[in-house]
Design an enzyme around this catalytic site. Structure first.
Site, PDB file in Angstrom:
ATOM      1  N   THR A 225      -5.567   0.508   2.942  1.00  0.00           N
ATOM      2  CA  THR A 225      -4.833  -0.604   2.335  1.00  0.00           C
ATOM      3  C   THR A 225      -4.978  -1.883   3.151  1.00  0.00           C
ATOM      4  O   THR A 225      -5.290  -2.950   2.616  1.00  0.00           O
ATOM      5  CB  THR A 225      -3.336  -0.245   2.204  1.00  0.00           C
ATOM      6  OG1 THR A 225      -3.196   0.892   1.345  1.00  0.00           O
ATOM      7  CG2 THR A 225      -2.549  -1.401   1.625  1.00  0.00           C
TER       8      THR A 225
ATOM      9  N   LYS B 269      -0.910  -3.611  -5.095  1.00  0.00           N
ATOM     10  CA  LYS B 269      -1.934  -2.566  -5.095  1.00  0.00           C
ATOM     11  C   LYS B 269      -1.583  -1.475  -6.089  1.00  0.00           C
ATOM     12  O   LYS B 269      -0.414  -1.208  -6.379  1.00  0.00           O
ATOM     13  CB  LYS B 269      -2.114  -1.970  -3.693  1.00  0.00           C
ATOM     14  CG  LYS B 269      -0.954  -1.118  -3.204  1.00  0.00           C
ATOM     15  CD  LYS B 269      -1.236  -0.548  -1.824  1.00  0.00           C
ATOM     16  CE  LYS B 269      -0.040   0.289  -1.349  1.00  0.00           C
ATOM     17  NZ  LYS B 269      -0.214   0.810   0.000  1.00  0.00           N
TER      18      LYS B 269
END
Length: 314
Positions: A229, A195
């Site tokens: 997330t 990420k």
């Protein structure tokens, strides 16, 4: 209790009383009596309502927001030391401020080190905690730290699901070590998510590294704050052809709008421990108690026994 061992007593701060009561039930002891008196300006005073002289005192208090929980714990430690407790052990199921464990940019504080210094300065003799955000935080303390792992309750739960074609995944590269431990223990493949953050609590871009098509995916993380997330990772796994996606997360911080995100995402189930009280309604959330884990550790610490048998994986 063996005659040569000092007596021990368990006390609790305001927000962790639910956990302390469960721990005491497992230990077969009464929760100690203490009083926290608040003043009009928000200041408060901690006092033990029974003698702790010569006792091992276990103080159960997670340091999740707000700051009053940390301040309560510091005052409890100070009060116990001044009341001639033999030793003071802080039982901190969730150790807050742990995300600030290093200088990742100029002119920032290292809050995890500051909090550890505050606890030691207050007079704590030992800390029992679970799933720290970063293992190196143990080294910030100049007293023994017993670092427990939620894997001892999560692994049996995963095995009870009897999932075929299972893979373990991590929503970010930082959690790769933890996820790899699960994958090795369960003898299943590991998948990573990479990420990129636009800023704190905001994920800009995420990429799956590994094959999840037709697989039952178990995402593993230590905490969920806004759930940005973990839900993005779950949606990405599903888009990549995953049969199902579940998540194991030790600490349910779940700041708004986390609950709504979990409800609306591709996750079939989100499994937490009760290290932080999660009181919102969420049809996908399952809470597993770690009270027995902490109670067994307290019993072993008190009787000078090894706690390594508590670890399934690290």
């Amino acid at each position: 209790m063996d005659s040569y061992l000092p007596p021990f007593k368990v006390f609790s701060g305001t927000k962790s009383r639910y956990m302390a009561e469960e721990i005491c039930k497992e230990l077969g002891v009464e929760l100690g009596s203490m009083k926290i008196e608040h003043f009009a300006d928000g200041e408060f005073e901690v006092s033990f309502e029974e003698s702790v002289r010569g006792c091992e005192v276990y103080l159960v208090q997670s340091t999740f927001p707000n700051c009053d929980n940390l301040m309560e714990l510091l005052l409890m430690i100070d009060a116990a030391k001044r009341a001639s407790a033999k030793s003071v052990i802080a039982v901190i199921p969730y150790f807050g401020w742990a995300r600030q464990d290093r200088k990742d940019k100029p002119r920032v504080s290292i809050a995890a080190k500051l909090v550890s210094d505050m606890l030691v300065t207050a007079g704590v003799d030992r800390v029992i905690t679970m799933d720290l955000h970063a293992d190196q935080i143990q080294g910030f303390f100049n007293v023994p730290v017993d670092h427990l792992y939620a894997s001892s309750v999560f692994i049996p739960y995963i095995q009870s699901l009897k999932l075929s074609d299972m893979v373990i995944a991590t929503p970010d590269v930082g959690g790769a070590k933890r996820a790899n431990s699960y994958a090795k223990y369960l003898d299943v493949p590991l998948v990573l998510c990479h990420k990129q953050r636009a800023k704190a609590n905001v994920v800009a871009k995420m990429t799956v590294i590994g094959d999840v098509e037709g697989k039952n995916v178990i995402l593993v993380d230590d905490m969920v704050d806004t759930a940005g997330t973990i839900t993005k990772a779950a949606n990405l796994m599903k888009e990549a052809g995953a049969k199902s996606v579940r998540a194991l997360c030790s600490h349910a911080i779940m700041s708004d709008p986390a609950t709504e995100r979990v409800e609306e995402c591709a996750l079939e189930e989100m499994i937490f421990t009760n290290s932080i009280p999660y009181k919102k309604e969420c049809s996908k959330c399952t809470i597993i108690s770690v009270a027995r884990l902490f109670a067994d550790t307290i019993r072993r610490v008190h009787s000078y026994q090894s706690i390594s048998s508590q670890y399934l994986i690290k």
